[in-house]
Design a protein around this motif. Sequence first.
Motif, PDB file in Angstrom:
ATOM      1  N   PHE A 105      -6.185   0.788   0.625  1.00 19.83           N
ATOM      2  CA  PHE A 105      -5.888   2.084   0.019  1.00 19.83           C
ATOM      3  C   PHE A 105      -7.159   2.828  -0.371  1.00 19.83           C
ATOM      4  CE2 PHE A 105      -4.545   4.715  -3.706  1.00 19.83           C
ATOM      5  CZ  PHE A 105      -3.736   5.592  -2.990  1.00 19.83           C
TER       6      PHE A 105
ATOM      7  N   GLU B  99       1.875   3.209  -3.185  1.00 22.44           N
ATOM      8  CA  GLU B  99       0.989   4.173  -3.836  1.00 22.44           C
ATOM      9  C   GLU B  99       1.513   5.604  -3.697  1.00 22.44           C
ATOM     10  OE1 GLU B  99      -1.563   3.351  -5.618  1.00 22.44           O
ATOM     11  OE2 GLU B  99      -2.146   1.328  -4.985  1.00 22.44           O
TER      12      GLU B  99
ATOM     13  N   MET C  52       0.822  -1.197   0.000  1.00 22.90           N
ATOM     14  CA  MET C  52       0.000   0.000   0.000  1.00 22.90           C
ATOM     15  C   MET C  52       0.864   1.259   0.000  1.00 22.90           C
ATOM     16  SD  MET C  52      -3.121   1.167   2.481  1.00 22.90           S
ATOM     17  CE  MET C  52      -2.045   2.024   3.617  1.00 22.90           C
TER      18      MET C  52
ATOM     19  N   TYR D 254      -4.815   4.611  10.275  1.00 17.90           N
ATOM     20  CA  TYR D 254      -4.278   3.362   9.732  1.00 17.90           C
ATOM     21  C   TYR D 254      -3.105   2.878  10.575  1.00 17.90           C
ATOM     22  CZ  TYR D 254      -1.222   0.650   6.645  1.00 17.90           C
ATOM     23  OH  TYR D 254      -0.366  -0.287   6.129  1.00 17.90           O
TER      24      TYR D 254
ATOM     25  N   ALA E  87      -4.072  -4.854   0.116  1.00 18.74           N
ATOM     26  CA  ALA E  87      -3.491  -3.508   0.039  1.00 18.74           C
ATOM     27  C   ALA E  87      -4.366  -2.584  -0.796  1.00 18.74           C
ATOM     28  CB  ALA E  87      -2.085  -3.575  -0.544  1.00 18.74           C
ATOM     29  N   LYS E  88      -4.853  -3.071  -1.930  1.00 13.85           N
ATOM     30  CA  LYS E  88      -5.719  -2.246  -2.775  1.00 13.85           C
ATOM     31  C   LYS E  88      -7.005  -1.879  -2.040  1.00 13.85           C
ATOM     32  CE  LYS E  88      -3.137  -2.073  -6.473  1.00 13.85           C
ATOM     33  NZ  LYS E  88      -2.504  -0.776  -6.868  1.00 13.85           N
TER      34      LYS E  88
END
Length: 642
Positions: A589, A478, A475, A606, A585-586
């Motif tokens: 995010f 990104e 993540m 987070y 992770a996607k």
Amino acid sequence: MATTQLQPMTLPAPADAESWLDAKAAEGLAAAGDIATRLKTTEQLSALEALELWNDMSLATSDVAALASTFSEMHPIEAVRDRGEQAIQDISKFWTELSLDAEMYAVFERLSADGVDEQADRLLEKILLDFRRSGVDKDDTTRARLQEISERMVKVGQEFAKNTRDDVRSIQLTAQQFDGLPQDWIDTHDAAADGRITVTTDYPDLIPFMTFGRDAAARRELRIASLNRGWPVNDPLLQELFALRREYAGIVGYDTWADYNAETKMIGTGPAIAEFIDKIAAAAAESGERDRAVLIERMRQDRPDAETIDGADVPYYSELVRKESFDVDAQQVRTYFDFAKVRAGLLEVTGQLFGLTYRPADDAVVWHEDVTAYDVYDRDSDERIGRIYLDLHPRDGKFKHAAQFTMASGITDRQLPEGTLACNFGRGLMEHSDVVTLFHEFGHLVHHIVAGRTPWQRFSGVATEWDFVEAPSQMLEEWAWDADVLRTFATNADGEPIPAELVEKMRRADDFGKGYDARTQMFYASMSYDFHVREVPDLTERTRELQTKYSLFPYIEGTHMPASFGHLDGYSSGYYTYMWSLVIAKDMFSAFDPENLLEPGVARRYRDAVLAPGGTKDAADLVEDFLGRPYSFEAFAAWLDR
């Protein structure tokens, strides 16, 4: 003792490291042995008393093992690396013997968790599960064989890693064969007396050459050299390692090593790994085949009779497509990524996101002049909460990939978490892919430090299920793709920040190939799984078969990729982890505002919900705490289809 009073450890000068590590290992093992005796001889221990002693025993050995691992992979003196490997063997032997000690098992089996808190109860459950998985209930002869297998697996894995680490191959080229390479890269490669120039399989040589080198024959020669590292010596070691794992799993009651390994992961079972691999392969097929066709079509402009494309040409033609079709020139992009600026920017960005401040640790003793050390402070309280070391450039005898290594577990009111980042970047301009890698690996380091405030060593740092540990780091990648973030540190020689329009083009260009990249990852995952669930007489031939089934690019004749595939040791049957973690992770995010990734609100939440708890909760619960719902496949599927 208050957390603010805790001091980092003092490492030895390089020349003293061997004797220092020797003393540390002896001291740690002696202390652990004494505690083990107390556990077995002290009558009427409460659950909390027993768990605290177990925690002390774990701490006495874990930090020594962590230092030994770091030194075995990174120390410039070979004797120190060897001593590190020996210390790991000795500590592993201690824990193997302990895990098979029926008397010790009885101590914990009869404990009642009544009156202990949730974390202590969780620790007791983990200890009992470990005992059962070790085969502690078997007869003496069987337990002796399990101990023999365990000790041999450690040694074989170390030998495999050492062979891979030490086998740097090279090819000899002429200056004319450097056509297409960046000038700053060319300037670092001097010709020998005979006019030949050496290019190695280390990343700072390999990646730029495979990406930009126009000489197809030279690219193929270098790719083959890279794929053959560790071969043939590692082939029989892998066969032995797989056989040992199969035998061990069978003895302790599992159908395959994959079943044994998956039991303590999010995925749960071995067959679920195979199902996941096929699910991702199917989801990625359409976009992967579409983009592969684009590569082949572009390749035919240079070679009209080309029918397919393989790994010797994929990086080069992927770069050409991104340059010609998406107007992204990687050689222009790299002018914005000076190593020193990137490193400084990484610290500032992660500091702002997670409420951290990094200050140079001027009192730190390092094992090599390339290593830099920082103390990590909480921005709100200004408390020192850990120390990190960055060892980011290649050298002989050093770990060849990129990874975070623990050096000390953070324990509340006892000791600070410390960790090291080991990478192999050049010292000048970086490829953007290297910037992404640096963000990824640094994510592990942040996780280790932030999760270093727990009373229990078992739950400190990156201690979640092993198929979740990559998700936080994936993540964090990104942020290496966001224009506003990059403009804070990505500037060219004239001080001009990277244009937002260029970053947007980079993002669109990066989407190209993600389908065939996912299929390649499933090829690697299939090897990791397949080699552990069946006996494979010929690893190379089976690699060819699995590559044909899962990858969209064919096997290159005469290569032996498994011989240097280090994850076959560390991840064993679980290389699917990277893609499994990416799915999560996607999804995580999706909680962030893509228009303002530097806004710290969600990032701090987070940090507190996912990172700081370490292993005190199951990973699925950590994610649900953050998202307010269970994780799903939808965000990943949308990204893959984009």
